[in-house]
Each structure stands twice: as structure tokens, then as C-alpha cells.
Design a protein around this motif. Structure first.
Motif, PDB file in Angstrom:
ATOM      1  N   LYS A   1      -5.822  -3.577  -7.900  1.00 30.37           N
ATOM      2  CA  LYS A   1      -4.711  -3.578  -8.725  1.00 30.37           C
ATOM      3  C   LYS A   1      -5.181  -3.635 -10.154  1.00 30.37           C
ATOM      4  CE  LYS A   1      -0.452  -5.113  -9.652  1.00 30.37           C
ATOM      5  NZ  LYS A   1      -0.299  -5.226 -10.939  1.00 30.37           N
ATOM      6  N   GLU A   2      -6.260  -4.359 -10.590  1.00 30.84           N
ATOM      7  CA  GLU A   2      -6.735  -4.200 -11.878  1.00 30.84           C
ATOM      8  C   GLU A   2      -7.050  -2.912 -12.177  1.00 30.84           C
ATOM      9  OE1 GLU A   2     -10.325  -6.635 -11.929  1.00 30.84           O
ATOM     10  OE2 GLU A   2      -9.080  -8.567 -11.719  1.00 30.84           O
ATOM     11  N   LEU A   3      -7.662  -1.749 -11.418  1.00 28.03           N
ATOM     12  CA  LEU A   3      -7.924  -0.568 -11.926  1.00 28.03           C
ATOM     13  C   LEU A   3      -6.693   0.219 -11.952  1.00 28.03           C
ATOM     14  CD1 LEU A   3     -11.059  -0.236  -9.555  1.00 28.03           C
ATOM     15  CD2 LEU A   3     -10.984  -0.101 -12.112  1.00 28.03           C
ATOM     16  N   GLY A   4      -5.594  -0.152 -11.403  1.00 29.21           N
ATOM     17  CA  GLY A   4      -4.221   0.864 -11.236  1.00 29.21           C
ATOM     18  C   GLY A   4      -4.235   1.560  -9.841  1.00 29.21           C
ATOM     19  N   LEU A   5      -5.212   1.314  -9.017  1.00 35.56           N
ATOM     20  CA  LEU A   5      -5.135   1.997  -7.896  1.00 35.56           C
ATOM     21  C   LEU A   5      -3.846   1.704  -6.986  1.00 35.56           C
ATOM     22  CD1 LEU A   5      -8.937   1.871  -6.944  1.00 35.56           C
ATOM     23  CD2 LEU A   5      -7.584   3.688  -7.693  1.00 35.56           C
ATOM     24  N   LEU A   6      -3.558   0.244  -7.230  1.00 36.15           N
ATOM     25  CA  LEU A   6      -2.228  -0.304  -6.552  1.00 36.15           C
ATOM     26  C   LEU A   6      -1.449  -0.649  -7.696  1.00 36.15           C
ATOM     27  CD1 LEU A   6      -3.843  -2.775  -3.974  1.00 36.15           C
ATOM     28  CD2 LEU A   6      -2.894  -0.567  -3.474  1.00 36.15           C
ATOM     29  N   ASP A   7      -0.042  -0.175  -7.218  1.00 38.34           N
ATOM     30  CA  ASP A   7       0.917  -0.802  -8.441  1.00 38.34           C
ATOM     31  C   ASP A   7       1.324  -2.064  -8.317  1.00 38.34           C
ATOM     32  OD1 ASP A   7       1.019   1.905 -10.010  1.00 38.34           O
ATOM     33  OD2 ASP A   7       1.597   2.674  -7.842  1.00 38.34           O
ATOM     34  N   GLU A   8       1.677  -2.338  -6.865  1.00 39.23           N
ATOM     35  CA  GLU A   8       2.064  -3.828  -6.611  1.00 39.23           C
ATOM     36  C   GLU A   8       1.180  -4.239  -5.427  1.00 39.23           C
ATOM     37  OE1 GLU A   8       4.810  -4.809  -7.700  1.00 39.23           O
ATOM     38  OE2 GLU A   8       5.590  -3.065  -8.717  1.00 39.23           O
ATOM     39  N   LEU A   9       0.983  -5.659  -5.579  1.00 37.05           N
ATOM     40  CA  LEU A   9       0.137  -6.460  -4.776  1.00 37.05           C
ATOM     41  C   LEU A   9       0.752  -7.347  -4.123  1.00 37.05           C
ATOM     42  CD1 LEU A   9      -2.803  -6.746  -3.064  1.00 37.05           C
ATOM     43  CD2 LEU A   9      -3.273  -7.909  -5.503  1.00 37.05           C
ATOM     44  N   VAL A  10       0.836  -7.567  -2.972  1.00 37.93           N
ATOM     45  CA  VAL A  10       1.736  -8.471  -1.976  1.00 37.93           C
ATOM     46  C   VAL A  10       0.791  -9.330  -1.126  1.00 37.93           C
ATOM     47  CG1 VAL A  10       3.901  -7.230  -2.480  1.00 37.93           C
ATOM     48  CG2 VAL A  10       2.546  -7.012  -0.219  1.00 37.93           C
ATOM     49  N   GLU A  11       1.422 -10.184  -0.346  1.00 39.79           N
ATOM     50  CA  GLU A  11       0.564 -10.972   0.484  1.00 39.79           C
ATOM     51  C   GLU A  11       0.329 -10.146   1.932  1.00 39.79           C
ATOM     52  OE1 GLU A  11       3.036 -14.086   2.761  1.00 39.79           O
ATOM     53  OE2 GLU A  11       3.900 -13.875   0.821  1.00 39.79           O
ATOM     54  N   GLU A  12      -0.672 -10.585   2.510  1.00 42.07           N
ATOM     55  CA  GLU A  12      -0.991  -9.968   3.915  1.00 42.07           C
ATOM     56  C   GLU A  12       0.021  -9.569   4.896  1.00 42.07           C
ATOM     57  OE1 GLU A  12      -4.268 -10.221   7.664  1.00 42.07           O
ATOM     58  OE2 GLU A  12      -4.427 -11.608   5.896  1.00 42.07           O
ATOM     59  N   GLY A  13       0.260  -8.262   5.154  1.00 38.34           N
ATOM     60  CA  GLY A  13       1.339  -7.769   6.255  1.00 38.34           C
ATOM     61  C   GLY A  13       2.530  -7.816   5.455  1.00 38.34           C
ATOM     62  N   LYS A  14       2.728  -7.736   4.526  1.00 43.12           N
ATOM     63  CA  LYS A  14       3.932  -7.660   3.628  1.00 43.12           C
ATOM     64  C   LYS A  14       4.046  -6.189   2.693  1.00 43.12           C
ATOM     65  CE  LYS A  14       5.498 -11.522   4.553  1.00 43.12           C
ATOM     66  NZ  LYS A  14       6.795 -11.529   5.563  1.00 43.12           N
ATOM     67  N   ALA A  15       3.105  -5.389   2.717  1.00 41.30           N
ATOM     68  CA  ALA A  15       2.979  -4.116   1.951  1.00 41.30           C
ATOM     69  C   ALA A  15       4.144  -3.148   2.497  1.00 41.30           C
ATOM     70  CB  ALA A  15       1.782  -3.358   2.106  1.00 41.30           C
ATOM     71  N   TYR A  16       4.327  -3.047   3.905  1.00 37.41           N
ATOM     72  CA  TYR A  16       5.183  -2.335   4.207  1.00 37.41           C
ATOM     73  C   TYR A  16       6.662  -2.444   3.997  1.00 37.41           C
ATOM     74  CZ  TYR A  16       8.312   0.383   7.484  1.00 37.41           C
ATOM     75  OH  TYR A  16       9.100   1.216   8.235  1.00 37.41           O
ATOM     76  N   ASP A  17       6.905  -3.839   4.172  1.00 35.73           N
ATOM     77  CA  ASP A  17       8.449  -4.140   4.023  1.00 35.73           C
ATOM     78  C   ASP A  17       8.644  -4.086   2.280  1.00 35.73           C
ATOM     79  OD1 ASP A  17       8.855  -5.053   6.446  1.00 35.73           O
ATOM     80  OD2 ASP A  17       8.213  -6.962   6.122  1.00 35.73           O
ATOM     81  N   ALA A  18       7.838  -4.259   1.437  1.00 38.26           N
ATOM     82  CA  ALA A  18       7.820  -4.432   0.044  1.00 38.26           C
ATOM     83  C   ALA A  18       8.131  -2.835  -0.480  1.00 38.26           C
ATOM     84  CB  ALA A  18       6.851  -4.902  -0.908  1.00 38.26           C
ATOM     85  N   ALA A  19       7.297  -2.057   0.419  1.00 38.58           N
ATOM     86  CA  ALA A  19       7.193  -0.340   0.155  1.00 38.58           C
ATOM     87  C   ALA A  19       8.721  -0.011   0.419  1.00 38.58           C
ATOM     88  CB  ALA A  19       6.287   0.252   0.645  1.00 38.58           C
TER      89      ALA A  19
END
Length: 277
Positions: free
Chosen positions: A190-208
Motif C-alpha cells: 500500500k505504501e509503494l502504491g502497488l495496492l490502492d485499497e487495503l482491507v481486512e483479511e478476506g474482504k478484498a473481493y467484496d470491496a472490489a
């Protein structure tokens, strides 16, 4: 249940085309066959008006662990120029483009002409990192690990990594990543910009998926044309090129039903109801 042949799963939900990389036993490593199927799917989606936005994610414990080592090593049924026995016959098309469909996936993630959102958990390394960087936005969770891992196995970056990486993390960080092949944890990504959004474990799919659906509900012709112009600028178009194209695109978009609905809704102080045309 998917069969062993279903390397790519696809479905549509609320105008979002959901692509699942489905080789969980291989951490979704990209084989020649998977890359062929994925690139052809992306080509077809460009002309599928049912789909306004695309989401890509991986089955099992990973987003994508890069290129399939069997192919890279030259030991698979498909020869790999440079690593396979030189006496093995290589298709003419592959001699001209050794990466074949592996490279075509990176190209079509841009040329699909619709927003592509990545939902990332676990490893996204090598080609998997390159493909995620070609997406419009990346949602990761706390299990995410990312690396330009190529030099760890003695090979050079591919699948568009050399193009996307410095544009996202900057030149010094891109050089560091390809030279050291370090694996970064989610917070550092996230700091490097490789990720735009960082969420808790198991929540990336729902957020995306929520984000993809929100885009699918907007004026999609305007969004797609806007996306195209941003990529033109990133690929080196001059100011004059962009001004000319903005003028052309403006006329195209202004003729859509969504443009008429959007302006009417603004004047009537109500929420617009976009149909995507």
C-alpha cells in the motif's frame, strides 16, 4: 464444481463481468493455455455490452503466483524460446512473439476498453503482479504479498512489468523491485502504491466488487472514453493529441442517452438513471 479444464471461470453480476483464475492447486500460476483463454475472453468482453466493468481475482489461496514454472523452464509441451531444447520445433508466431498469449493478456487488460478491477489476496508475483498493475484499481487484503520476482529465478521482467511498474511506483522503486525481487507484505504494498485499497483479511473481493458495481452503474460510455484518454496520455500522447481526441470524444459521448439523462438529472436536481448507452 469446476472441472480440471476450467482454468478460467466467468459470470456476470449486476453488469460486472467477474473473471476467476482457477488453478488453485498451482496458486493460479499462468500456463500457456490459461493465458490463451484469458486473452480471448478479454477480447470478447470488449464487445459485450452486457458487461460494463470487469473484476479479476484468483481462486484458493492466491491471486496469481506468476508464470507456470513448467513452461518457463522449457519442460512443458509448448516450447519456450531460450530455455527449451533448440532442436524442438517452435511455431512461427511464437518465434516473433515468444511470450505469446502471456503478453496478450497484459495488452488486452488495457484494450478491453472497460474498467478492470483487481481483487488480490495472497501472492501476486511475477506475471500476476504485472497483470494486477495493468488493472485500473487494486484492492488487497492483509494476506497480500507482491513481488517483481523475476530475477530470483534468473529471468527478466515480462508481461508488461517494465511498462506498468515505474508508472505506478516511480523509477527508483521500480528499479529496486526488479533488481532485488523482494517480496512485500500488504502494508508495504500500500505504501509503494502497488495496492490502492487495503482491507481486512478476506474482504478484498467484496470491496472490489462493490467498487466495480458502482462504476457499472455510471455513464459507461463516458467512463470508457475517459479511461481511453488517460491511457493515451500515459502512453506518450502529446498535449495537442489529447486536446484533439478530447474534442472528438466529447462529441461522441455527448450523443449518448446517458449524457442526455445526466444533464437532465442535473437540471432537475435528481439522481440520474444511467442505462450504459
Amino acid at each position: 464444481m469446476a472441472s480440471e479444464q476450467d482454468m478460467i471461470l466467468f459470470r456476470v453480476e449486476d453488469s460486472v463481468g467477474i473473471i476467476t483464475l482457477n488453478r488453485p492447486e498451482k496458486l493460479n500460476a499462468v500456463s500457456w493455455e490459461l493465458a490463451e483463454e484469458l486473452s480471448q475472453l478479454l477480447i470478447s468482453l470488449r464487445f459485450n455490452d452486457e458487461v460494463r466493468t470487469i473484476l479479476i481475482h484468483g481462486a484458493g489461496r492466491a491471486f496469481c503466483a506468476g508464470g507456470d514454472v513448467d513452461f518457463i523452464s522449457g519442460d512443458s509441451d509448448r516450447p519456450m524460446p531460450g530455455t527449451s531444447d533448440p532442436s524442438r520445433p517452435i511455431p512461427r508466431s511464437q518465434r516473433k512473439t515468444p511470450g505469446g498469449p502471456f503478453f496478450e493478456v497484459a495488452r488486452q487488460l488495457i484494450y478491453v476498453d472497460k474498467p478492470v478491477i483487481a481483487a488480490i489476496h495472497g501472492p501476486a508475483v511475477g506475471a500476476g503482479l504485472a497483470y494486477s498493475l495493468a488493472c485500473d484499481r487494486r484492492f488487497g487484503d492483509t494476506t497480500t504479498k507482491m513481488a517483481a520476482i523475476f530475477t530470483n529465478i534468473g529471468v527478466a521482467p515480462d508481461c508488461g512489468m517494465s511498462y506498468f511498474l515505474p508508472r505506478i511506483v516511480g523509477l527508483p522503486n521500480a528499479l529496486m523491485m526488479v533488481e532485488t525481487a523482494q517480496i512485500f507484505e500488504a502494508e508495504r504494498c500500500k505504501e509503494l502504491g502497488l495496492l490502492d485499497e487495503l482491507v481486512e483479511e478476506g474482504k478484498a473481493y467484496d470491496a472490489a466488487l462493490d467498487y466495480a458495481k458502482s462504476l457499472a452503474g455510471r455513464a459507461s460510455v463516458a467512463i470508457d472514453m475517459s479511461r481511453r484518454m488517460i491511457h493515451m496520455s500515459a502512453q506518450g500522447a502529446t498535449l495537442e493529441d489529447i486536446l484533439d481526441y478530447e474534442g472528438i470524444a466529447g462529441v461522441i459521448v455527448a450523443s449518448t442517452n446517458d449524457a442526455r439523462e445526466g444533464t437532465a438529472a442535473f437540471m432537475e436536481k435528481r439522481k440520474p438513471e444511467y442505462k450504459g448507452n
